[in-house]
Design a protein around this motif. Structure first.
Motif, PDB file in Angstrom:
ATOM      1  N   SER A 165       1.599  -6.474   5.593  1.00 28.41           N
ATOM      2  CA  SER A 165       0.203  -6.804   5.118  1.00 28.41           C
ATOM      3  C   SER A 165       0.521  -8.431   4.639  1.00 28.41           C
ATOM      4  O   SER A 165      -0.403  -9.078   4.856  1.00 28.41           O
ATOM      5  CB  SER A 165      -0.011  -6.087   3.935  1.00 28.41           C
ATOM      6  N   ASP A 185      -5.211  -4.114   9.418  1.00 27.68           N
ATOM      7  CA  ASP A 185      -4.106  -3.476   8.373  1.00 27.68           C
ATOM      8  C   ASP A 185      -4.235  -2.273   8.507  1.00 27.68           C
ATOM      9  O   ASP A 185      -5.400  -1.541   7.315  1.00 27.68           O
ATOM     10  CB  ASP A 185      -4.168  -4.188   7.163  1.00 27.68           C
ATOM     11  N   GLU A 186      -3.623  -1.179   9.169  1.00 30.61           N
ATOM     12  CA  GLU A 186      -3.885   0.168   9.147  1.00 30.61           C
ATOM     13  C   GLU A 186      -5.281   0.504   8.873  1.00 30.61           C
ATOM     14  O   GLU A 186      -5.605   1.543   7.995  1.00 30.61           O
ATOM     15  CB  GLU A 186      -3.093   0.529   7.956  1.00 30.61           C
ATOM     16  N   GLY A 233       0.918  -1.113  -0.042  1.00 31.71           N
ATOM     17  CA  GLY A 233       0.051  -0.095  -0.018  1.00 31.71           C
ATOM     18  C   GLY A 233       0.906   1.288   0.092  1.00 31.71           C
ATOM     19  O   GLY A 233       0.603   2.100  -0.975  1.00 31.71           O
ATOM     20  N   GLN A 247      -5.909  -3.007   4.031  1.00 27.00           N
ATOM     21  CA  GLN A 247      -5.471  -1.766   4.058  1.00 27.00           C
ATOM     22  C   GLN A 247      -6.350  -1.231   3.157  1.00 27.00           C
ATOM     23  O   GLN A 247      -6.619   0.204   3.199  1.00 27.00           O
ATOM     24  CB  GLN A 247      -4.064  -2.077   3.605  1.00 27.00           C
TER      25      GLN A 247
HETATM   26 MG    MG Z   1       0.597  -3.119   4.060  1.00 26.72          MG
END
Ligand code: MG
Ligand code: ATP
Ligand code: ATP
Ligand code: MG
Lengths: 223, 318, 281, 223, 281
Positions: free
Chosen positions: E49, E160-161, C138, E85
């Motif tokens: 991730s 994830d974030e 990302g 994400q």
């Molecule tokens: Mg990531």
């Protein structure tokens, strides 16, 4: 009267290597399908882009195309003969009419299916008009175009077989003659030829391109 | 077309050649022999090209669009085209007869009277053979389901398909062109219900006629005459050389379809037609009237000007 | 000289058959000077991206207009580089091609290639030039998209949370990089962020937006000299001021959302405004 | 032999309201195309899902389908007649063969085109196997399916016109009879019928669905 | 009792025709207790991730294995809820349907509907139940995806974030919400973030990952009592410690990337490690 596998193979052999009628017909048909297919890709591609991009074209030209495409090849044939004065162009015309439509529709949907964010991004980089179509929309539509091309190929053959009735040689004509004289083995051997060509094109062109496209697009792991 | 459609002929790939159409079939023997023996090339000044067609419709379309200039075709499509306003003229005959009424082995049809409640098929809807059979049925007081009658008719059964329909018992009878009628009889034990010469208009009705367009005739009378000379030679040849004729036809079939018709079938079928230049114009008119009577046509047919055998008559009387 | 002028802009989405039209914000006016660095702050969904898109020419304002260099904006153009909230990379191009794609209109092939490599090096992606977007993390995608916008060297940079998916070290490095570029090339920058410190650290002015009804709540000048020290008193004071207004905004949303629940036991536990809330981040 | 517009309209009127042959034929054809189209959607859909999901199926069954689909309707017809003992099933069979292929290929590509992240998300919610196909892949493939359905419709008509040659009524049969008697006006009036039906289906079904789908998918602003 | 056991896991992407295989990390071992809250920190592209995906059963490890409750992970399942994400919403479902979709396997239609509304209220999206994903802002999409994962009430939460695109107020509100849920339902949580403060604020342990070669650099225990005070001394000390290790990691990357340039004038200007770098955020 049912065709026999052995008989079909025999007919295939005779036609290709002995009398040669299948060989001659095959080359005639290959030339026509080759040109017709490429023309269909080109015309269908352009038309699909037009319909996908312009709402006006979609609603006017699109309707016309829709209206005309359900019309079977056998009805087109006499019209094509008149238009092309009976020349070889008539066959090509019918093939293109059969093959263009799937290409058009798939290209059209490909255009409409482009992620809007990609279009927006490209626009901020100064792309517009035909460049946007050429550099963003068409590449994004490639998976759809592939399906369109596959269908164009198949329906091009179907149309070709119908169009070759007009008596200028080719596998279609041989097919019909064979049918009329009840040589079902020969009919099957022609089907074998068409099928084998289809498989060759599938393995050496379509599926190769598809595998590359899907893996590059990051779609091959989808399932 | 010839002159002003010269480039259309060019598109067909043969310059100013005269394009002659025919069918690869037994009753087209005259055309086939003329082509194979080179009579047309010998007689005609212009180059000659031959195109073969699978059915009358495609032949007429080719004539209509100038793909061919003249050729051999069944009278049905020619008459229909003429009545629809098409430019066509019959300049001679190639064969007469060649229609056989047959029934499936265990269909229970022995005579025309047995057709009631049964089914039959024909190659086309309102084609030569269809009209012939229906006319005979009408004489016996029967009509087909098309007119609300008791005999089921299935048209557009391509002669070769008749074989499988007979085998599967899908159909009881057929008005079949030669050599298919004979094939059904010889190879599939079909019954002959009506012999070719007992069929409506039987021996008189042309099975193949020689046609061209008035336009071509007016612009190229010499070529037409030369072609008819070649035609006449071919007809004469077939009459004298049955064996070689049949072999020539079978060879042609083989070269197109890699298959040969059984020789006994060809020989037998040969007896059910008459290869001749004799054109019975009145038979054509009678046939058209019958077609009208059977409601295949909307208007009373008038074949005036359809047949013009003047040139051929001139040649035969030489 | 004002560079970007946003003049009484309103954005209303028409709404479908059963949906009502939705007004994101109304009557937004803002003028940004040439070479100015302006940040947009505000709660999620208040219309920051929408406003940026209108300036970019990608969306049209329902009312009002936007002009750049005294020319009204009617569509997108390469004079305004955009870093989108999503990375917006072409999936069929590899990393380098994606950047080159943005440069091809202005540069020769060779220049574009060199420039692309230069800017990808800047965001630490030299090793991934040949990777395709789906092979990137990302943060890596976001960095490609930053490199792409910076490499275009546009007069106006519109950046929508460009550093959102980046770790703090990379983020700091890019803060410096953007500041360096901005100072050297005198760009006009409109910068959307959720990070109050980031906005104070970078910008000349901070525009605080609110929601329901959407619009500008307050515009803060940041009079601090650069490089700025986040531990300085003025910095912290400004941070607290912005935080407190934002807090009010979000509390309003919460109250609307929760209705009577707002003072209930669970909500009370969750949403007690404890004293150090402002310092959390 | 060129048809006249006035004559065509006249034939249309006579055929629909006077003799009624067009009306009768139209209803026969509509029933066939209706059933054939739905069958093609169903079979093509299932086949497409199978080919899109299973690599094995794609490489075996897929090849077979590819091989067979270039074969024209007129060749299928005698085979269908033998298989279905000449019944109405033969016509349906040929129609389905013509219409299934575009549906199959578009569904297949739709399956392959699903964004991997959506599949992954659904998997973490406990979806797998047929549920995944049904709840995620097929909805995601809808834009492709639409194109497939449109093409199936058009090629279904084409196949129907060829199949109705066997003489069990329908517009195809009327069309051929009209051709045999060189009633070009009637030929054109049948083309008009096919075209008008195509347009009606387009406007009242396909384009309505498409507009809804594209706007819901957020794709309508793409251009 | 260990709940999630990551055992000598390595991930190598095979690489294409002209690309070499790429090893993201090797030999990662970590065991997470039932009810533990563990954060993953690390520079962009280090494999956070990827690791989460392996635990989720969406990716397979090239070496080693992951087990949950002593059962080896062979595929994804509803026992592990994932916040991706990217938002990963189904474009053809509206906001409410997207959440219901995750609930349908376990709940009746009515329950699913009620639950979806409840959790969407929690993330302040009650007004947007009928909106489609493309009508949402970036932060709103992320909130839908958070509501979806939380509503599923899985034993293990893999996030994830999750708060990357949210403004600070919403983020703080959700911190509290997640903590409340975690404490009440004793979930095991693996949480990826770029925000060091966030990780200290929330987690029992912090796993610091590095890149080239990828792997775990250090694991920090967070012995602070909850609720934690970010201005406390222990908090700041831990923050600085983590920051300094991360800094080294990123400097290493930078050095590799820049090569000889690293000490050049421009790079020097950009990457001088000034004293307050650590406090920026
Ligand atoms: Mg990531
Ligand atoms: N196509 C659309 N139709 C209807 N409403 C829309 C559409 N696009 C955006 N909106 C609405 O506009 C509002 C503002 O969206 P925008 O993306 O500008 O928010 P934002 O401030 O960027 O939020 P974030 O910080 O979460 O990215 C949102 O409430 C969103 O629901
Ligand atoms: N399909 C793939 N093929 C090749 N390499 C890949 C693939 N997917 C991911 N990678 C590589 O794996 C590495 C780790 O990716 P990952 O997404 O796990 O990073 P991350 O730690 O989550 O980073 P971020 O914080 O930026 O999200 C990246 O360098 C990426 O290039
Ligand atoms: Mg936004």
């Amino acid at each position: 009267m049912f065709p026999s596998p052995l008989g079909s193979v025999q007919q295939l052999y005779i036609g290709l290597f002995d009398t040669g009628i299948l060989r001659v017909a095959l080359f005639e048909s290959l030339e026509r399908i080759g040109i017709g297919f490429l023309l269909a890709l080109l015309i269908g591609g352009l038309l699909g882009v037009l319909l996908g991009v312009s709402k006006l074209a979609d609603e006017t030209l699109g309707s016309l195309v829709i209206a005309l495409q359900s019309v079977p090849s056998i009805v087109w044939l006499p019209i094509a003969l008149i238009l092309f004065q009976g020349g070889g162009g008539a066959i090509l015309f019918v093939v293109v009419l059969g093959a263009t439509w799937p290409m058009t529709m798939n290209m059209r949907m490909g255009m409409k299916n482009v992620q809007p964010i990609l279009m927006r991004a490209a626009k901020t980089m100064g792309y517009s008009g035909s460049e946007l179509v050429w550099r963003v929309m068409i590449p994004a539509a490639i998976p759809n175009v592939l399906t369109g091309a596959r269908l164009a190929w198949a329906f091009g053959w179907r149309a070709l077989m119908a169009a070759e009735l007009i008596g200028r040689g080719g596998l279609g004509r041989t097919l019909m003659d064979a049918r009329d004289f009840y040589n079902m083995d020969l009919v099957v051997s022609i089907m074998i030829i068409i099928a084998v060509i289809g498989l060759l094109v599938e393995y050496f062109i379509f599926s190769k391109i598809e595998r590359r496209v899907l893996s590059r697009w990051g779609l091959s792991t989808a399932s | 077309g010839s002159d002003e459609e010269g480039d259309s002929a060019g598109a067909a790939g043969s310059g100013d050649a005269v394009e002659i159409g025919y069918f690869p079939n037994l009753d087209h023997a005259a055309g086939i022999v003329g082509k194979e023996k080179g009579y047309f090339e010998e007689e005609m000044a212009a180059d000659v090209d031959f195109l073969n067609f699978p059915n009358g419709n495609d032949f007429i379309e080719a004539l209509d669009t100038g793909v061919i200039d003249m050729g051999y075709v069944g009278p049905g499509p020619a008459i229909n085209y003429y009545l629809a306003g098409g430019d066509i003229v019959v300049i001679g005959a190639a064969a007469n007869g060649a229609t056989l009424i047959v029934s499936r082995e265990d269909s229970g049809i022995e005579t025309l009277e047995d057709f009631s409640g049964k089914s039959f098929c024909t190659p086309g809807n309102g084609c030569t053979h269809n009209v012939q059979l229906e006319m005979m049925l009408k004489d016996k007081g029967m009509e087909t389901n098309r007119l609300g009658g008791e005999v089921e008719h299935q048209s557009r059964v391509n002669p070769a398909s008749m074989v499988s329909m007979f085998e599967q018992g899908q159909i009881d009878a057929a008005a079949a062109p030669e050599p298919w009628g004979t094939l059904l009889v010889e190879e599939h034990n079909a019954n002959v219900v009506t012999e070719w010469n007992d069929v409506f208009l039987g021996e008189e009705l042309a099975s193949v006629v020689v046609v061209t367009t008035n336009e071509f005739l007016e612009e190229n009378p010499e070529e037409v005459e030369s072609a008819l000379r070649a035609h006449k030679r071919a007809v004469d040849y077939t009459a004298e050389n049955e064996e070689d004729t049949l072999e020539t036809v079978n060879d042609l079939l083989y070269s197109l379809t890699q298959t040969r018709l059984p020789e006994n079938v060809l020989e037998e079928a040969w007896t059910r037609m008459e290869v001749t230049t004799e054109t019975h114009g009145e038979a054509l008119q009678d046939w058209a009237d019958a077609s009208y009577e059977l409601e295949f046509m909307d208007d009373d047919p008038d074949l005036d000007g359809f047949v013009d055998t003047e040139i051929l008559d001139g040649i035969t009387s030489e | 000289m004002s560079h970007v002028i946003i003049d009484h802009v309103e954005k209303t989405f028409p709404g479908g058959k059963n949906a009502q039209p939705f007004t994101v914000f109304e009557d937004i006016s803002l003028s940004v000077d040439a070479g100015e660095f302006v940040s947009l702050l505000g709660p999620s969904g208040c219309g920051k991206s929408t406003l940026l898109n209108i300036v970019a020419g990608l969306d049209t304002a329902s009312e009002g207009s936007v002009s750049i260099n005294n020319t009204q904006v009617t569509g997108p153009g390469a004079d305004r580089g955009v870093v989108f909230q999503e990375a917006a990379l072409m999936p069929w191009m590899n990393v380098k091609q994606n950047v080159e794609f943005a440069l091809k209109k202005q540069h020769s092939k060779k220049e574009a290639s060199a420039r692309a490599e230069e800017y990808l090096k800047l965001v630490h992606l030299s090793r991934f030039l040949d990777s395709y977007p789906h092979e990137l993390s990302g943060g890596m995608k976001q960095r490609v998209s930053i490199a792409r916008a910076l490499s275009m060297d546009p007069e106006v940079l519109l950046m929508d949370e460009p550093f959102g998916a980046l770790d703090e070290q990379t983020r700091m490095m890019l803060h410096k990089e953007v500041q360096y570029i901005w100072e050297k090339t005198n760009k006009t920058i409109l910068f959307v962020t959720h990070n109050i410190r980031e906005s104070i650290l970078l910008s000349d002015r901070i525009v605080l937006m609110g929601t329901r009804p959407g619009g500008i709540r307050k515009i803060f000048d940041v009079p601090l000299a650069r490089p700025r020290d986040p531990s300085s008193e003025e910095f912290t004071a400004l941070e607290h001021e912005i935080m407190s207004i934002l807090e009010k905004e979000i509390e309003k949303v919460m109250r609307e959302e929760m209705g009577d629940d707002f003072r209930s036991k669970k909500a009370g536990l969750l949403y007690n405004s404890n004293s150090n809330m402002g310092d959390h981040i």
